[in-house]
Write a protein that holds these residues in place. Structure first.
Motif, mmCIF file in Angstrom:
data_model
loop_
_atom_site.group_PDB
_atom_site.id
_atom_site.type_symbol
_atom_site.label_atom_id
_atom_site.label_comp_id
_atom_site.label_asym_id
_atom_site.label_seq_id
_atom_site.Cartn_x
_atom_site.Cartn_y
_atom_site.Cartn_z
ATOM 1 N N SER A 187 21.857 -7.774 -39.385
ATOM 2 C CA SER A 187 22.690 -8.839 -39.970
ATOM 3 C C SER A 187 22.299 -10.211 -39.427
ATOM 4 C CB SER A 187 24.174 -8.576 -39.670
ATOM 5 O OG SER A 187 24.428 -8.736 -38.286
ATOM 6 N N LEU A 188 21.394 -10.246 -38.458
ATOM 7 C CA LEU A 188 20.981 -11.527 -37.871
ATOM 8 C C LEU A 188 19.908 -12.191 -38.720
ATOM 9 C CD1 LEU A 188 20.705 -10.296 -34.158
ATOM 10 C CD2 LEU A 188 22.527 -11.707 -35.139
ATOM 11 N N SER A 189 19.704 -13.494 -38.500
ATOM 12 C CA SER A 189 18.622 -14.200 -39.203
ATOM 13 C C SER A 189 17.281 -13.710 -38.663
ATOM 14 C CB SER A 189 18.742 -15.701 -38.941
ATOM 15 O OG SER A 189 18.336 -15.992 -37.619
ATOM 16 N N GLY A 190 16.191 -14.045 -39.355
ATOM 17 C CA GLY A 190 14.858 -13.588 -38.931
ATOM 18 C C GLY A 190 14.527 -14.007 -37.501
ATOM 19 N N GLY A 191 14.816 -15.262 -37.187
ATOM 20 C CA GLY A 191 14.509 -15.761 -35.839
ATOM 21 C C GLY A 191 15.362 -15.076 -34.785
ATOM 22 N N GLN A 192 16.640 -14.842 -35.150
ATOM 23 C CA GLN A 192 17.524 -14.130 -34.204
ATOM 24 C C GLN A 192 17.059 -12.685 -34.032
ATOM 25 O OE1 GLN A 192 21.197 -14.896 -36.310
ATOM 26 N NE2 GLN A 192 21.873 -16.394 -34.786
ATOM 27 N N GLN A 193 16.637 -12.063 -35.147
ATOM 28 C CA GLN A 193 16.141 -10.685 -35.052
ATOM 29 C C GLN A 193 14.925 -10.608 -34.131
ATOM 30 O OE1 GLN A 193 15.505 -8.509 -38.688
ATOM 31 N NE2 GLN A 193 17.382 -9.268 -39.611
ATOM 32 N N GLN A 194 14.061 -11.618 -34.221
ATOM 33 C CA GLN A 194 12.875 -11.590 -33.369
ATOM 34 C C GLN A 194 13.275 -11.744 -31.893
ATOM 35 O OE1 GLN A 194 10.334 -10.103 -33.484
ATOM 36 N NE2 GLN A 194 8.567 -11.254 -34.202
ATOM 37 N N ARG A 195 14.268 -12.612 -31.637
ATOM 38 C CA ARG A 195 14.744 -12.735 -30.244
ATOM 39 C C ARG A 195 15.444 -11.459 -29.798
ATOM 40 N NH1 ARG A 195 18.166 -17.702 -30.309
ATOM 41 N NH2 ARG A 195 17.727 -17.825 -32.542
ATOM 42 N N LEU A 196 16.098 -10.767 -30.748
ATOM 43 C CA LEU A 196 16.699 -9.466 -30.419
ATOM 44 C C LEU A 196 15.595 -8.470 -30.015
ATOM 45 C CD1 LEU A 196 19.371 -7.756 -30.443
ATOM 46 C CD2 LEU A 196 18.746 -7.071 -32.767
ATOM 47 N N CYS A 197 14.496 -8.489 -30.754
ATOM 48 C CA CYS A 197 13.383 -7.576 -30.427
ATOM 49 C C CYS A 197 12.779 -7.933 -29.067
ATOM 50 C CB CYS A 197 12.316 -7.613 -31.518
ATOM 51 S SG CYS A 197 12.921 -6.917 -33.071
ATOM 52 N N ILE A 198 12.736 -9.223 -28.757
ATOM 53 C CA ILE A 198 12.238 -9.628 -27.437
ATOM 54 C C ILE A 198 13.234 -9.163 -26.363
ATOM 55 C CG2 ILE A 198 11.730 -11.635 -25.966
ATOM 56 C CD1 ILE A 198 10.595 -13.005 -28.527
ATOM 57 N N ALA A 199 14.539 -9.325 -26.633
ATOM 58 C CA ALA A 199 15.560 -8.866 -25.675
ATOM 59 C C ALA A 199 15.450 -7.357 -25.460
ATOM 60 C CB ALA A 199 16.955 -9.232 -26.192
ATOM 61 N N ARG A 200 15.186 -6.635 -26.534
ATOM 62 C CA ARG A 200 15.050 -5.176 -26.446
ATOM 63 C C ARG A 200 13.866 -4.798 -25.544
ATOM 64 N NH1 ARG A 200 14.025 -2.523 -32.175
ATOM 65 N NH2 ARG A 200 11.922 -3.303 -31.828
ATOM 66 N N THR A 201 12.796 -5.568 -25.667
ATOM 67 C CA THR A 201 11.613 -5.330 -24.828
ATOM 68 C C THR A 201 11.932 -5.636 -23.363
ATOM 69 O OG1 THR A 201 10.221 -5.929 -26.693
ATOM 70 C CG2 THR A 201 9.191 -5.982 -24.542
ATOM 71 N N LEU A 255 19.591 -15.546 -26.707
ATOM 72 C CA LEU A 255 20.358 -15.140 -27.887
ATOM 73 C C LEU A 255 21.833 -14.882 -27.579
ATOM 74 C CD1 LEU A 255 19.970 -14.466 -30.899
ATOM 75 C CD2 LEU A 255 19.452 -12.110 -30.257
ATOM 76 N N TRP A 256 22.179 -14.779 -26.320
ATOM 77 C CA TRP A 256 23.529 -14.356 -25.923
ATOM 78 C C TRP A 256 24.619 -15.210 -26.567
ATOM 79 C CZ3 TRP A 256 26.253 -10.490 -24.391
ATOM 80 C CH2 TRP A 256 27.498 -10.670 -23.773
ATOM 81 N N GLY A 257 24.474 -16.519 -26.464
ATOM 82 C CA GLY A 257 25.501 -17.415 -26.982
ATOM 83 C C GLY A 257 25.760 -17.204 -28.466
ATOM 84 N N GLU A 258 24.716 -16.841 -29.196
ATOM 85 C CA GLU A 258 24.859 -16.686 -30.658
ATOM 86 C C GLU A 258 25.437 -15.325 -31.051
ATOM 87 O OE1 GLU A 258 21.006 -18.168 -32.600
ATOM 88 O OE2 GLU A 258 20.792 -18.746 -30.502
ATOM 89 N N VAL A 259 25.362 -14.334 -30.169
ATOM 90 C CA VAL A 259 25.774 -12.984 -30.601
ATOM 91 C C VAL A 259 26.867 -12.359 -29.746
ATOM 92 C CG1 VAL A 259 23.499 -12.494 -31.583
ATOM 93 C CG2 VAL A 259 23.975 -11.778 -29.240
ATOM 94 N N LYS A 260 27.318 -13.046 -28.702
ATOM 95 C CA LYS A 260 28.211 -12.375 -27.748
ATOM 96 C C LYS A 260 29.529 -11.917 -28.372
ATOM 97 C CE LYS A 260 30.167 -16.445 -25.330
ATOM 98 N NZ LYS A 260 30.144 -17.373 -26.444
ATOM 99 N N ASP A 261 29.935 -12.568 -29.470
ATOM 100 C CA ASP A 261 31.188 -12.155 -30.113
ATOM 101 C C ASP A 261 30.977 -11.194 -31.273
ATOM 102 O OD1 ASP A 261 32.628 -13.827 -28.402
ATOM 103 O OD2 ASP A 261 32.171 -15.568 -29.661
ATOM 104 N N SER A 266 19.714 -9.286 -20.801
ATOM 105 C CA SER A 266 18.526 -9.288 -21.669
ATOM 106 C C SER A 266 18.709 -10.302 -22.798
ATOM 107 C CB SER A 266 18.284 -7.901 -22.266
ATOM 108 O OG SER A 266 18.198 -6.951 -21.244
ATOM 109 N N LEU A 267 19.915 -10.328 -23.372
ATOM 110 C CA LEU A 267 20.172 -11.297 -24.457
ATOM 111 C C LEU A 267 20.154 -12.723 -23.913
ATOM 112 C CD1 LEU A 267 22.898 -9.283 -26.391
ATOM 113 C CD2 LEU A 267 20.659 -9.953 -27.298
ATOM 114 N N GLN A 268 20.650 -12.886 -22.688
ATOM 115 C CA GLN A 268 20.594 -14.218 -22.052
ATOM 116 C C GLN A 268 19.140 -14.668 -21.927
ATOM 117 O OE1 GLN A 268 22.895 -16.304 -21.002
ATOM 118 N NE2 GLN A 268 24.720 -15.257 -20.262
ATOM 119 N N ARG A 269 18.308 -13.779 -21.391
ATOM 120 C CA ARG A 269 16.902 -14.142 -21.143
ATOM 121 C C ARG A 269 16.165 -14.435 -22.438
ATOM 122 N NH1 ARG A 269 14.053 -11.326 -16.095
ATOM 123 N NH2 ARG A 269 13.892 -13.472 -15.456
ATOM 124 N N ALA A 270 16.585 -13.771 -23.514
ATOM 125 C CA ALA A 270 15.932 -13.992 -24.809
ATOM 126 C C ALA A 270 16.563 -15.166 -25.558
ATOM 127 C CB ALA A 270 16.003 -12.721 -25.652
#
Ligand SMILES: Nc1ncnc2c1ncn2[C@@H]1O[C@H](COP(=O)(O)OP(=O)(O)OP(=O)(O)O)[C@@H](O)[C@H]1O
Ligand SMILES: [Mg+2]
Length: 271
Positions: A167-181, A153-159, A147-151
């Motif tokens: 704790s993520l930036s606004g844009g990252q948080q939005q991609r997290l919400c998309i990944a969650r969906t 975001l994976w590369g930025e949060v995998k560690d 899900s994070l890959q598809r959104a």
């Protein structure tokens, strides 16, 4: 109708679609908040794997209409929806329908990123666990990663999967919400001004993501930004005072609209 000439966004090339399959359909949709009517009978077909943008002046009913598509209006006290809404031909307002399941099939992403107060990992794992889509840890790990890959975001949060989503930036948080969906295998993704709280770089990432996601999902998005509609949407629907005035290929809506109200809006004469 004269062709619009003022600051009209030019539709950008997008992923080509070949489907003409109707994914969602609305007929005669009216919405009331108490005694006040917000929508006056909306008929719209949303085509599978297309991105459709809803544009129009503030208060014209775009968010209200979007919320009809996954019954989010049910959660608003005093709100009443009339008319028919179908997903793959099935009535989503049928009394027997499982609304929790519907909202997994037709996910929604809001204007302001709203991660759960949990870790990045748990933000994604929560839905699949709730819906019994992944039970064992290894299965969950896989859903979280894909899900994070598809959104994007994976590369930025995998560690840092155990750190809070907030704790993520606004844009990252939005991609997290998309990944969650995405994690609960939706068919349709609704987005209500998903970039309006983001800076231009984060916005560009989300727009690119929307184009990529439309290969797998059907996407309906509200936007105030006509350039954005021109960049990402195959179809655009123009709303005005609770009516849907017209819908068509984005190119056509921005260069040769049928209705004077659309023309006035896209050329900045009101709204
Ligand atoms: N929860 C609510 N209770 C009462 N009235 C509401 C509610 N939400 C929206 N409305 C009313 O319904 C109408 C349509 O509002 P809606 O939020 O759908 O418009 P919008 O096109 O999304 O506007 P914006 O571009 O400002 O987000 C407005 O008159 C608004 O005041
Ligand atoms: Mg709105």
């Amino acid at each position: 109708m004269t062709t619009a000439t003022v600051a009209v966004p030019k539709a950008a090339p997008k992923r080509e679609t070949h489907s003409s399959q109707v994914k969602m359909s609305t007929r005669g949709v009216k919405v009331f908040y108490g005694d006040s009517q917000a929508l006056y009978g909306i008929d719209l077909d949303i085509i599978e794997n297309e991105v459709i943008a809803f544009i129009g002046p503030s208060g014209c009913g775009k968010s209200t209409f979007l919320r009809c598509l996954n019954r989010m209006n049910d959660t608003i006290t005093g709100c009443r929806v009339e008319g028919d809404v179908t997903l793959d031909g099935n009535d989503i307002y049928a009394p027997s329908l499982d609304v929790v399941l519907l909202r997994a099939q037709v996910g929604i992403v809001f204007q302001k990123p709203n991660p759960f107060p949990k870790s990045i990992y748990e933000n994604i794992a929560y839905g699949p666990r709730l819906h019994g889509l992944a039970k064992r840890r290894a299965e969950l790990d896989e859903v979280v990663e894909s899900s994070l890959q598809r959104a994007g975001l994976w590369g930025e949060v995998k560690d840092r999967l155990d750190q809070p989503g907030t704790s993520l930036s606004g844009g990252q948080q939005q991609r997290l919400c998309i990944a969650r969906t995405i994690a609960v295998s939706p068919e349709v993704i609704l987005m209500d001004e998903p970039c309006s709280a983001l800076d231009p770089i984060a916005t560009a990432k989300i727009e690119q993501l929307i184009d990529e996601l439309s290969a797998s999902y059907t996407i309906a998005m509200v936007t105030h930004n006509m350039q954005q509609a021109a960049r990402v949407a195959h179809k655009t629907a123009f709303f005005h005072m609770g009516d849907m005035v017209e819908v068509g290929d984005t190119d056509k809506i921005f260069t040769n609209p049928r209705d004077q109200r659309t023309h006035d809006y896209i050329t900045g004469r009101f709204g």
